[in-house]
Write an enzyme that holds these catalytic residues in place. Structure first.
Site, PDB file in Angstrom:
ATOM      1  N   GLU A 138      45.646  41.241  39.142  1.00  6.94           N
ATOM      2  CA  GLU A 138      45.144  40.044  39.834  1.00  6.94           C
ATOM      3  C   GLU A 138      46.220  39.321  40.649  1.00  6.94           C
ATOM      4  OE1 GLU A 138      42.848  37.743  37.044  1.00  6.94           O
ATOM      5  OE2 GLU A 138      41.657  39.472  36.438  1.00  6.94           O
ATOM      6  N   ASN A 180      45.786  46.158  40.177  1.00  9.23           N
ATOM      7  CA  ASN A 180      44.428  45.962  39.679  1.00  9.23           C
ATOM      8  C   ASN A 180      43.924  44.585  40.111  1.00  9.23           C
ATOM      9  OD1 ASN A 180      42.368  47.123  37.900  1.00  9.23           O
ATOM     10  ND2 ASN A 180      42.835  45.468  36.455  1.00  9.23           N
ATOM     11  N   HIS A 216      33.921  43.567  37.289  1.00  5.61           N
ATOM     12  CA  HIS A 216      33.140  42.618  36.476  1.00  5.61           C
ATOM     13  C   HIS A 216      32.056  42.061  37.392  1.00  5.61           C
ATOM     14  CE1 HIS A 216      35.857  42.794  33.090  1.00  5.61           C
ATOM     15  NE2 HIS A 216      36.885  42.508  33.861  1.00  5.61           N
ATOM     16  N   GLU A 245      37.269  48.005  34.926  1.00  6.98           N
ATOM     17  CA  GLU A 245      36.851  47.064  33.877  1.00  6.98           C
ATOM     18  C   GLU A 245      35.362  46.701  33.993  1.00  6.98           C
ATOM     19  OE1 GLU A 245      39.317  43.603  33.581  1.00  6.98           O
ATOM     20  OE2 GLU A 245      41.145  44.679  34.080  1.00  6.98           O
ATOM     21  N   ASP A 247      31.576  45.733  33.838  1.00  4.72           N
ATOM     22  CA  ASP A 247      30.490  45.256  32.977  1.00  4.72           C
ATOM     23  C   ASP A 247      29.486  44.563  33.898  1.00  4.72           C
ATOM     24  OD1 ASP A 247      32.898  43.026  31.407  1.00  4.72           O
ATOM     25  OD2 ASP A 247      32.047  42.907  33.414  1.00  4.72           O
TER      26      ASP A 247
HETATM   27  C1  XIL Z   1      40.161  39.819  28.683  1.00  2.00           C
HETATM   28  C2  XIL Z   1      39.821  40.329  27.276  1.00  2.00           C
HETATM   29  O1  XIL Z   1      38.616  41.085  27.332  1.00  2.00           O
HETATM   30  C3  XIL Z   1      39.690  39.146  26.335  1.00  2.00           C
HETATM   31  O2  XIL Z   1      39.476  39.626  25.005  1.00  2.00           O
HETATM   32  C4  XIL Z   1      40.950  38.300  26.389  1.00  2.00           C
HETATM   33  O3  XIL Z   1      40.777  37.171  25.586  1.00  2.00           O
HETATM   34  C5  XIL Z   1      41.246  37.864  27.837  1.00  2.00           C
HETATM   35  O4  XIL Z   1      41.350  39.005  28.672  1.00  2.00           O
HETATM   36  N1  XIL Z   1      40.388  40.802  33.667  1.00  2.00           N
HETATM   37  C6  XIL Z   1      41.359  41.516  33.027  1.00  2.00           C
HETATM   38  C7  XIL Z   1      41.307  41.698  31.551  1.00  2.00           C
HETATM   39  O5  XIL Z   1      42.208  42.158  33.679  1.00  2.00           O
HETATM   40  O6  XIL Z   1      42.599  41.832  30.971  1.00  2.00           O
HETATM   41  C8  XIL Z   1      40.580  40.553  30.891  1.00  2.00           C
HETATM   42  O7  XIL Z   1      40.384  40.920  29.524  1.00  2.00           O
HETATM   43  C9  XIL Z   1      39.233  40.323  31.582  1.00  2.00           C
HETATM   44  C10 XIL Z   1      39.425  39.969  33.014  1.00  2.00           C
END
Ligand code: XIL
Length: 328
Positions: A138, A180, A216, A245, A247
């Protein structure tokens, strides 16, 4: 398996397709036999959801804790899964993994020394058991187009990204080094800014191997073709590309919603494969694991491929069929 995907597991189809299908995992979940069985059977890659982050592995300067991460690596090695390291540098205002002791280091040379100590210890500890790392997570403003003014950008300047990738390559000559980013799937301006950042790194010869789009999908389905175009442009730079990642929150409980979810997962896989993207990692194995319930303040986002009883949802078959059809 590619001809008759329903007769094979997701991992078998992915293996035959030369594709990585992964899940974010936690050592606490892996100890659950039902979880471990589904993970080993249905996925061929894992990413540590929390346990390889800075605050987990080096909570205080010089104090290292690889306990949970090593459980994940051991499980992966026993079950033939590859491991994605996540994440060496990640500092956001609310959701990140940079410990306060690092944020307190505001002298540039001292911060460089802290980074070198961290990278040397972490990359050295895992070695080749972790084949690719998110070096910077990020880098762009959450919903903007500028570099996120995180601690490293503030102390070291905009070129901190080039510096930490060069450091990672120096410390680990063989690891695949990834950058990422979140929220580019439905934000064309941020997507352009991310592409400009990455293209500049390639032009400057920064050691960069892969680009991860987190996926996400909080705003639902990306516009048709948007991901294929964006991922294709990263691939055209000679980089590996992955959805890292994914979802997709739905209104739980209705069959129609789970079918819509399946369609979006299939769309993402279709566009990933068409663009030369090589992996889809979901941010969890099954719905109870999801971080989205907390992040969105709900208890029913149901965003993943398996439900709370580890029963495959329509999105599981959709991903499997999309990998098969997109590879044949
Ligand atoms: C999140 C985890 O899923 C949580 O359990 C933790 O509390 C915070 O981080 N983007 C990312 C991930 O790159 O590392 C994050 O994961 C979600 C958003």
């Amino acid at each position: 398996c590619l001809e008759v995907p329903r007769s094979c597991s997701l991992a078998q189809v992915a293996d035959e397709a030369g594709f990585l299908v992964g899940a974010a995992v936690d050592s606490t979940w892996i100890r659950d036999p039902a979880y471990a069985d589904v993970l080993a059977a249905e996925f061929n890659s894992v990413t540590a959801e929390r346990e390889m982050k800075w605050d987990a592995v080096q909570p205080q300067r010089g104090t290292f804790d690889f306990t949970g991460a090593d459980e994940i690596v051991d499980f992966a090695e026993q079950n033939g899964l590859v491991v994605k390291g996540h994440a060496l540098v990640w500092d956001q205002e609310h959701l990140d993994s940079t410990p306060d002791w690092v944020l307190a280091v505001d002298d540039p040379d001292e911060l460089r020394a802290v980074l070198r100590e961290h990278f040397t210890a972490v990359l050295g500890h895992f070695g080749d058991s972790v084949d690719r790392w998110d070096v910077v997570n990020e880098p762009i403003e959450t919903l903007g187009v500028g570099l996120y003014p995180n601690h490293f950008q503030q102390v070291l300047g905009d070129r901190y990204i080039d510096e930490v990738f060069a450091l990672a390559r120096e410390v680990s000559p063989t690891t695949s080094l990834w950058i990422n980013e979140a929220a580019v799937e439905f934000n064309p301006a941020k997507a352009e800014a991310f592409h400009e950042l990455v293209a500049g790194m390639v032009e400057r010869g920064v050691p960069l191997d892969g680009v991860g789009l987190q996926g996400h999908l909080l705003a639902g389905a990306p516009q048709d073709g948007f991901l294929e175009d964006l991922m294709g442009r990263f691939a055209a730079l000679g980089l590996e590309v992955g959805i890292t990642e994914m979802d997709l929150p739905v209104e739980a409980g209705t069959e129609a919603e789970y079918e819509r979810q399946a369609d979006v997962y299939a769309q993402v896989v279709d566009e990933c494969l068409a663009a030369g993207c090589s992996e889809l990692t979901t941010w969890g194995v099954h719905d109870p694991q999801t971080w989205l319930d907390d992040f969105m303040g709900r208890t029913d986002t149901d965003p993943l491929l398996f439900d709370g009883t580890f029963t495959a949802k329509p999105a599981h078959a959709a991903v499997k069929e999309a990998i098969a059809s997109g590879t044949l």
